[in-house]
Motif scaffolding. Structure first.
Motif, PDB file in Angstrom:
ATOM      1  N   UNK A  62     -14.875 113.358 -91.983  1.00 17.19           N
ATOM      2  CA  UNK A  62     -15.890 112.335 -91.702  1.00 17.19           C
ATOM      3  C   UNK A  62     -15.402 110.962 -92.138  1.00 17.19           C
ATOM      4  N   UNK A  63     -14.707 110.926 -93.283  1.00 17.72           N
ATOM      5  CA  UNK A  63     -14.245 109.635 -93.790  1.00 17.72           C
ATOM      6  C   UNK A  63     -13.284 108.988 -92.808  1.00 17.72           C
ATOM      7  N   UNK A  64     -12.359 109.784 -92.271  1.00 15.98           N
ATOM      8  CA  UNK A  64     -11.394 109.223 -91.323  1.00 15.98           C
ATOM      9  C   UNK A  64     -12.062 108.886 -89.991  1.00 15.98           C
ATOM     10  N   UNK A  65     -13.146 109.611 -89.656  1.00 14.98           N
ATOM     11  CA  UNK A  65     -13.805 109.389 -88.360  1.00 14.98           C
ATOM     12  C   UNK A  65     -14.827 108.271 -88.389  1.00 14.98           C
ATOM     13  N   UNK A  66     -15.537 108.129 -89.523  1.00 13.15           N
ATOM     14  CA  UNK A  66     -16.750 107.316 -89.432  1.00 13.15           C
ATOM     15  C   UNK A  66     -16.927 106.258 -90.515  1.00 13.15           C
ATOM     16  N   UNK A  67     -16.083 106.275 -91.553  1.00 11.25           N
ATOM     17  CA  UNK A  67     -16.362 105.368 -92.678  1.00 11.25           C
ATOM     18  C   UNK A  67     -15.752 103.987 -92.440  1.00 11.25           C
ATOM     19  N   UNK A  68     -15.793 103.547 -91.235  1.00  6.33           N
ATOM     20  CA  UNK A  68     -15.188 102.311 -90.721  1.00  6.33           C
ATOM     21  C   UNK A  68     -13.668 102.427 -90.606  1.00  6.33           C
ATOM     22  N   UNK A  69     -13.170 101.836 -89.545  1.00  6.94           N
ATOM     23  CA  UNK A  69     -11.734 101.639 -89.357  1.00  6.94           C
ATOM     24  C   UNK A  69     -11.441 100.171 -89.643  1.00  6.94           C
ATOM     25  N   UNK A  70     -10.155  99.829 -89.617  1.00  9.84           N
ATOM     26  CA  UNK A  70      -9.838  98.463 -90.058  1.00  9.84           C
ATOM     27  C   UNK A  70      -8.578  97.913 -89.405  1.00  9.84           C
ATOM     28  N   UNK A  71      -8.551  96.580 -89.382  1.00  9.15           N
ATOM     29  CA  UNK A  71      -7.331  95.789 -89.154  1.00  9.15           C
ATOM     30  C   UNK A  71      -6.762  95.790 -87.744  1.00  9.15           C
ATOM     31  N   UNK A  72      -7.256  96.630 -86.811  1.00  6.88           N
ATOM     32  CA  UNK A  72      -6.541  96.677 -85.530  1.00  6.88           C
ATOM     33  C   UNK A  72      -6.788  95.414 -84.706  1.00  6.88           C
ATOM     34  N   UNK A  73      -5.702  94.799 -84.286  1.00 11.86           N
ATOM     35  CA  UNK A  73      -5.782  93.614 -83.438  1.00 11.86           C
ATOM     36  C   UNK A  73      -4.591  93.547 -82.494  1.00 11.86           C
ATOM     37  N   UNK A  74      -4.827  92.889 -81.357  1.00 12.44           N
ATOM     38  CA  UNK A  74      -3.743  92.443 -80.483  1.00 12.44           C
ATOM     39  C   UNK A  74      -3.678  90.929 -80.634  1.00 12.44           C
ATOM     40  N   UNK A  75      -2.514  90.396 -80.902  1.00 18.60           N
ATOM     41  CA  UNK A  75      -2.402  88.970 -81.206  1.00 18.60           C
ATOM     42  C   UNK A  75      -1.254  88.354 -80.418  1.00 18.60           C
ATOM     43  N   UNK A  76      -1.589  87.314 -79.633  1.00 14.10           N
ATOM     44  CA  UNK A  76      -0.551  86.472 -79.015  1.00 14.10           C
ATOM     45  C   UNK A  76      -0.419  85.244 -79.889  1.00 14.10           C
ATOM     46  N   UNK A  77       0.791  84.905 -80.244  1.00 13.53           N
ATOM     47  CA  UNK A  77       0.978  83.745 -81.104  1.00 13.53           C
ATOM     48  C   UNK A  77       2.283  83.050 -80.752  1.00 13.53           C
ATOM     49  N   UNK A  78       2.269  81.709 -80.823  1.00 12.14           N
ATOM     50  CA  UNK A  78       3.458  80.904 -80.532  1.00 12.14           C
ATOM     51  C   UNK A  78       3.508  79.726 -81.496  1.00 12.14           C
ATOM     52  N   UNK A  79       4.696  79.450 -82.002  1.00 15.30           N
ATOM     53  CA  UNK A  79       4.907  78.247 -82.823  1.00 15.30           C
ATOM     54  C   UNK A  79       5.856  77.314 -82.097  1.00 15.30           C
ATOM     55  N   UNK A  80       5.522  76.015 -82.122  1.00 16.60           N
ATOM     56  CA  UNK A  80       6.445  74.975 -81.644  1.00 16.60           C
ATOM     57  C   UNK A  80       7.247  74.489 -82.842  1.00 16.60           C
ATOM     58  N   UNK A  81       8.549  74.386 -82.669  1.00 21.52           N
ATOM     59  CA  UNK A  81       9.420  73.858 -83.724  1.00 21.52           C
ATOM     60  C   UNK A  81      10.139  72.628 -83.202  1.00 21.52           C
ATOM     61  N   UNK A  82      10.281  71.611 -84.062  1.00 19.09           N
ATOM     62  CA  UNK A  82      11.078  70.454 -83.658  1.00 19.09           C
ATOM     63  C   UNK A  82      12.554  70.742 -83.906  1.00 19.09           C
TER      64      UNK A  82
END
Lengths: 786, 160
Positions: free
Chosen positions: A289-309
């Motif tokens: 139950x703990x693994x199924x229902x006690x909330x999950x966490x942290x999952x994200x899809x992230x697009x990220x870009x940095x401009x550098x001079x």
């Protein structure tokens, strides 16, 4: 606006800074700890839940007659029974673009994730309650499950009809000349990241005991919560239990890490069952139950870009952070806070980046709701920022230390484009110190020599700044709602002993020891004379929750303010008894002493006794109350900082990654107890190694969670644990008690990036750069084999 | 055949004391120790034999009490965490755990202590022996290295 409860008195560090052993340990080491499952109430019943086996389905029939008829079963409730008392728990995040959901206590009509509670069986024993659950028969008519957050946001079926377009959160901001930064960039470094779905995995699962007495309308609820006062508030607001007769009790708690900082349907159902059945009811969650229902966490899809001079300085950032939120907002943190924080707070980090285009979104999916787990939003945000810094270092052919030094903020106070002000920090020193600790030149030589032998080691760096001591000021600085304050009570008795009650619960962080150290320095009494009670009952104090790296700062501030009231009285009494100026009195080593007058002193015990029993010793207008309750909420947001460097080795035959060594730098201002701070670092870093290499909750294409045991959800064991070298920097805050800053989340915030960067460094000869965690052996082997 | 909820007579010695009880055939040893004998120092963390929190010593060998039925322990000697301190003094191993800050929440600790106790009784373990033996236990708080240090120091103390 300034309030008195934001002012913290000064304190001389004597016990503060010492490696004081924890007073809790002998009790816990001898098996005398009393955790939730260890509490037995006379006549208690046991609850067990029937949970959805479908990701998304219409409930066409729930048959409970057989279960009800089973000898020993006392009651079976379904969604209709629970809804008579409560329609559900409303969740949302107080930011622009967030849409609320209502989570039923037991599903009615439709189930929206595997594990959602559908019915509860209450019986004379846990064994019979489980037998009863097996006899409950639920028929489901399948609905299409929504499983991919980014396609969910583009349309198609809804995961939860309250959010027809699956948008639970969407918003963002453009700050500064982002177009200009990217148009004029010498290089743009970008990637799409996936940070896997995690479980906080505390060793003690959740659990609840409820006991109700109809004669007094008194409810007692035991739960190992990080937020007992919030739970109590929900019990009164949603269920109507009278506030004055409602008590939430927190026993010893086997870890929380954010998972226990929510209100859960089970915590609302058990009080109702106890009231309606007129017997205490207990529920202890099992691991599945703990693994199924006690909330999950942290999952994200992230697009990220940095401009550098052309000087390799970061000049702009674009980020789109998408949370895979699950079927409901889990109050109070919601599925929104994870991507919101990643997008709105973390992309600039310790770097002076003037332009930022920030987009956050959370999609409802037919999965377990996302909740808090150590480093909410910060872990994924630090992962993507620090990984691209290492990618940029390779592109510019700079060391990972040099690329960071090009952009790191050097002058304080500093205001980032989001408008957040950082008063102080050792951001540059952290990078310098880590470079010294790893001996960078020697590492590169060793790496080259081993590579010639066909062995692949790598170095990864990750530096961070962390919001700590979650407070009203912190919320305001981030355009978030939320009012926080916490109280502490300090009481001195006739023999000079001190009882301290704080509004924060503890889950293993050693608050009883660190708070005793604060009191010892404030009142000059020995540690043995101090007992600290950490929100064992909501009858005492008020607390906003053990969350957001706030324990030491917030409880410390409240304790010090309350303690200072007692101190002032002891000083006044001592000055009268010793015929000295109160300004010349100090409390130290169990006595009030007159500074500069050797031999002129009176013991704290004698002072306390005089307060209670000897009116003749009192100065004029003396008030003998040796008990004070005061609140604390820091006047300004507080940020700690630090970094980790890791050396890993990847095995070319198996693709397995071994962490050879961890170097950690932590600056949490004044350190109360180095043992405890280092324990928090090691524990958090190893959780981060788990997130980077081992842990992932996996759903199949039908929305079944396939990782429901600890054999499938693989947390780090001792053989994954690296040796540590830890270095403390101390840049005290100018406005917290003694300069303390919080640091409970820092290990997990920054460790995964260091692991990922170290693996990418080990693989640098292959030309492959990995951007997803966990890093599986398959990914590594694919990279090595081209 | 015995039915799961039928009662069966068992005789066990727990922490030096003999018990004769009639228990359900399906009663797990961990539930027997905790619920029937009140020895709640043994914790149940996963109920599927992975986390190690429920480890006790059965005839001096570590065993997962959540995976055993009480009837399987019939006639055996069991030791739990409650047996480790002598009088009012913690065992050297327990004292080393405190010294090295080898526990935080304390929920997994009894299991680590019991496996480490068996390891120390076998002889003089190396650091590698300690890691290999105790990798069958999960701790979510400490990051493990303080536990290794604690057991290593306890081993050194026993040999001196």
């Amino acid at each position: 606006m300034s309030f008195p409860h934001s002012q913290s008195p000064s304190i001389a560090a004597r016990s503060i800074g010492a490696r004081v052993p924890r007073g809790d340990d002998p009790r816990l080491l001898t098996g005398r700890g009393q955790y939730l499952a260890d509490i037995v109430l006379p006549g208690e019943l046991h609850a067990c839940f029937v949970r959805s086996s479908a990701a998304h389905a219409r409930i066409t029939r729930v048959s409970i007659d057989e279960a009800r008829a089973l000898d020993g079963v006392v009651a079976v409730w379904t969604g209709e029974d629970a809804a008579k008392f409560c329609e559900g728990i409303v969740g949302e995040l107080e930011v622009e673009g967030c849409f609320a959901t209502t989570m039923p206590l037991l599903a009615r009509d439709i189930v929206r994730y595997v594990g959602e509670p559908v019915a509860v069986v209450v019986a004379e024993s846990r064994y019979v309650a489980e037998d009863g659950c097996d006899l409950v028969d639920v028929d489901y008519e399948p609905l299409e499950p929504v499983l991919h957050p980014r396609s969910a946001l583009e349309g198609g079926p809804s995961a939860n009809e309250e959010l027809p377009d699956n948008v639970a959160l969407r918003g963002g901001k453009v700050l500064g000349d982002v177009e200009g930064a990217f148009n004029n960039a010498a290089r743009v470094i970008e990637a799409t990241f996936h940070s896997g779905r995690l479980s906080a995995g505390p060793m003690e699962t959740r659990g609840v005991i409820a006991s109700y007495d109809w004669t007094s309308r008194r409810l007692r609820l035991w739960t190992g919560s990080q937020m007992p006062h919030y739970i109590k508030y929900c019990l009164t607001a949603y269920l109507g239990f009278p506030e004055n007769e409602c008590e939430v009790l927190t026993p010893d708690t086997g870890g929380g890490f954010g998972q226990k900082a929510h209100i859960f349907p089970e915590e609302m159902l058990l009080p109702l069952l106890a009231r309606e059945l007129d017997r205490p009811v207990k529920w202890v969650e099992d691991r599945r139950e703990n693994l199924m229902t006690a909330t999950h966490a942290h999952e994200q899809f992230i697009d990220i870009a940095y401009a550098f001079d052309s000087d390799a300085r970061a000049t702009g950032v674009r980020i789109r952070a998408t949370g895979d939120g699950g079927a409901y907002h889990q109050p109070p943190w919601s599925m929104g806070v994870e991507p919101w924080c990643t997008a709105m707070v973390t992309p600039t980090g310790v770097y002076d980046i003037p332009a930022a285009d920030l987009i956050y979104e959370a999609a409802a999916t037919n999965k377990t709701p996302i909740g808090a787990y150590r480093g909410v939003g910060y872990m994924a945000g630090t992962l993507v920022r620090e990984c691209l810094m290492d990618d940029a270092a390779r592109a510019f052919e700079l060391s990972p230390f040099d690329i960071r030094r090009r952009s790191v903020v050097r002058e304080f106070p500093w205001t980032n484009p989001q408008g957040i002000v950082y008063d102080e920090g050792s951001w540059l020193q952290t990078i310098d110190e880590l470079e010294r600790m790893v001996d960078y030149t020697a590492f590169r030589e060793r790496q080259a020599a081993l590579r010639a032998e066909g062995r692949f080691i790598g170095l990864g760096l990750s530096v961070f700044v962390e919001s700590s001591g979650e407070s009203t000021a912190m919320g305001k600085a981030h355009d978030l709602g939320g009012i926080y304050h916490d109280t502490a009570t300090v009481k001195m008795e006739p023999n000079g002993s001190v009882t301290v009650t704080i509004g924060l619960t503890t889950q293993g962080q050693g608050h009883r020891t660190t708070m005793a150290q604060v009191v010892a320095d404030s009142l000059g009494v020995p540690l043995e004379a101090i007992t600290v009670r950490a929100a064992e009952s909501t009858t005492y104090g008020w607390g906003s929750g053990t969350v957001g790296s706030r324990g030491a700062v917030i409880a410390g501030g409240a304790v010090l303010r309350a303690s200072n009231v007692i101190r002032t009285k002891l000083v006044a009494l001592a000055a009268s008894m010793l015929e000295a100026d109160p300004a010349d009195i100090d409390l130290v080593d169990g006595a009030a002493v007159v500074l500069g007058v050797p031999g002129s002193s009176v013991s704290i015990i004698d002072l306390a006794t005089a307060v209670y029993f000897d009116q003749s010793a009192w100065p004029a207008d003396f008030d003998p109350t040796l008990e004070a309750t005061l609140a604390y909420d820091p006047a300004r947001p507080i940020f700690s900082n630090g970094g980790h460097a890791m050396i890993v080795e990847v095995a070319p035959d198996t693709g397995f990654v071994t962490v050879e060594k961890v170097f950690s730098v932590e600056d949490c201002g004044t350190v109360i107890n180095p043992d405890i701070v280092e324990g928090q670092i090691r524990g958090g870093v190893v959780q981060g190694i788990g997130a980077a290499l081992l842990e992932r909750l996996v759903y199949d294409d039908s929305g079944q969670l396939v990782t429901t045991t600890l054999l499938d959800y693989h947390m780090p064991s001792m053989d994954f644990s690296p040796p540590f070298e830890i270095h403390h920097l101390e840049t005290p805050s100018s406005h917290t008690p003694g300069g303390i800053k919080g640091m409970g989340e820092s290990g997990l915030i920054a460790a995964p990036a260091a692991v990922l960067n170290a693996v990418n460094d080990a693989l640098s000869h292959t030309g492959t750069v990995l951007h997803n965690i966990p890093i599986t052996p398959e990914q590594v082997l694919r990279a090595l084999r081209g | 055949m015995t039915q799961p909820s039928e009662h069966v007579s068992v005789q066990v010695e727990v922490n030096g004391r003999r018990y004769q009880r009639s228990v359900m055939a399906r009663l797990t040893l961990s539930d027997f120790l905790r619920d029937e004998l009140g020895l709640t120092g043994t914790k149940v963390g996963c109920e599927h034999g992975v986390c190690g929190a429920c480890t006790v010593l059965i005839d001096n060998e570590p065993a997962r009490s959540c995976l055993m039925l009480t009837v399987q322990a019939n006639g055996k000697q069991i030791r739990t965490v409650e047996s480790l301190a002598s009088g009012r003094e913690m065992s050297p191993l327990q004292a080393c755990f405190q010294k090295h800050h080898a526990l935080q929440c304390g929920f997994c600790t009894a299991g680590f202590l019991m496996s480490a106790t068996a390891l120390l009784e076998e002889g003089q373990p190396t650091r590698e022996d300690i890691v290999e033996t105790l990798s069958g236990h999960y701790c979510r708080c400490t990051g493990y290295s303080p536990i290794i240090d604690a057991v290593e120091e306890a081993a050194a103390k026993e040999s001196s």
